[in-house]
Design an enzyme around this catalytic site. Structure first.
Site, PDB file in Angstrom:
ATOM      1  N   LYS A  83       0.858  -1.188   0.000  1.00 36.06           N
ATOM      2  CA  LYS A  83       0.000   0.000   0.000  1.00 36.06           C
ATOM      3  C   LYS A  83       0.894   1.238   0.000  1.00 36.06           C
ATOM      4  O   LYS A  83       1.790   1.372   0.851  1.00 36.06           O
ATOM      5  CB  LYS A  83      -0.877  -0.034   1.245  1.00 36.06           C
ATOM      6  CG  LYS A  83      -2.216   0.629   1.085  1.00 36.06           C
ATOM      7  CD  LYS A  83      -3.064   0.330   2.303  1.00 36.06           C
ATOM      8  CE  LYS A  83      -4.382   1.037   2.260  1.00 36.06           C
ATOM      9  NZ  LYS A  83      -5.100   0.899   3.536  1.00 36.06           N
TER      10      LYS A  83
HETATM   11  C1  E4P Z   1      -8.475   1.839   3.292  1.00 38.06           C
HETATM   12  O1  E4P Z   1      -7.685   1.007   2.902  1.00 38.06           O
HETATM   13  C2  E4P Z   1      -8.397   2.490   4.593  1.00 38.06           C
HETATM   14  O2  E4P Z   1      -7.734   1.635   5.476  1.00 38.06           O
HETATM   15  C3  E4P Z   1      -9.728   2.783   5.225  1.00 38.06           C
HETATM   16  O3  E4P Z   1     -10.810   2.390   4.400  1.00 38.06           O
HETATM   17  C4  E4P Z   1      -9.850   4.140   5.802  1.00 38.06           C
HETATM   18  O4  E4P Z   1     -11.120   4.301   6.378  1.00 38.06           O
HETATM   19  P1  E4P Z   1     -11.465   5.460   7.424  1.00 38.06           P
HETATM   20  O5  E4P Z   1     -11.680   6.712   6.658  1.00 38.06           O
HETATM   21  O6  E4P Z   1     -12.740   4.996   8.079  1.00 38.06           O
HETATM   22  O7  E4P Z   1     -10.305   5.551   8.372  1.00 38.06           O
END
Ligand code: E4P
Length: 218
Positions: A83
């Site tokens: 990522k």
């Molecule tokens: C995506 O990979 C992120 O980890 C996640 O969806 C972020 O979500 P949030 O905005 O609820 O922290």
């Protein structure tokens, strides 16, 4: 639409994986911090439970260190997806890794133009954050629709849209209607998806009628 679960809670992942609905997992530094555990251990445990892609995020800001961190993360298991943040350095790292066949999930996407850049850099997944756009009064789901349309305009772009920052079952339904390839869903929201009051009501009625028969299958 594929379902990924957005958590670093291994017990939760094990339980959800047993249902057969999980196609992968996403984590981020905040979720790792919430787990209170060692990042590399958590990713290794998740990879042993879920055969699909498990996103592990680099924390460096420069491409050289990102690639070093990616090398460490890739050694954990073959199903680790790297990522990377949607920055120029993140895109450079994406280009370098994807050229070697490594699946990259480019994260923190808030615009269609960012999604186009990530696809051109060879991202396997682009993660547009729906909930965080809604939070600032924008329409997060419109971003999914826009990216779907743009990617579909160009057959050479193979990047999958991974709807992220999902906050509700309505988000899940709308992402599927918009043609998102994947939704990464927090465990609580994923568990909500099975619920319907008529399912509960119907089950109560069946159980009551079954009891009246005095029979048992076993
Ligand atoms: C995506 O990979 C992120 O980890 C996640 O969806 C972020 O979500 P949030 O905005 O609820 O922290």
């Amino acid at each position: 639409m594929k379902f990924f679960v957005d958590t670093a809670d291994v017990a939760e992942i094990k339980d959800l994986a047993a249902t057969g609905v999980l196609d992968g997992v996403t984590t981020n530094p905040s979720l790792i911090a919430k787990s209170g555990r060692k990042f590399l251990d958590v990713i290794a445990e998740i990879c042993a439970v879920v055969p699909g892609p498990v996103s592990a995020e680099v924390t460096a800001m420069d491409v050289e260190t990102m690639l070093k961190e990616a090398a460490v993360l890739r050694r954990i298991a073959p199903n680790v997806a790297i990522k990377l943040p949607l920055t120029w350095d993140g895109l450079k790292a994406c280009k370098a890794l994807s050229s070697e066949g490594v699946a990259c999930n480019v994260t923190l996407c808030f615009s269609a133009n960012q999604a186009l850049l990530a696809a051109k850099a060879g991202a396997a997944y682009i993660s547009p954050f729906i909930g965080r756009l809604d939070d600032i009064g924008e329409d997060g789901m419109q971003l999914i629709r826009d990216i779907r349309r743009i990617y579909d305009n160009y057959g050479s772009l193979k990047t999958e849209i991974l709807s992220a920052s999902i906050r509700s079952s309505e988000h899940v339904k709308q992402a599927a209607l918009a043609g998102s390839d994947v939704a990464t869903v927090p465990p609580g929201v994923l568990r909500e998806l099975v619920k319907h009051p008529l399912t509960d009501k119907g089950l109560d009625a069946f159980n009551a009628d079954w009891a009246k028969t005095g029979q048992s299958i076993l």
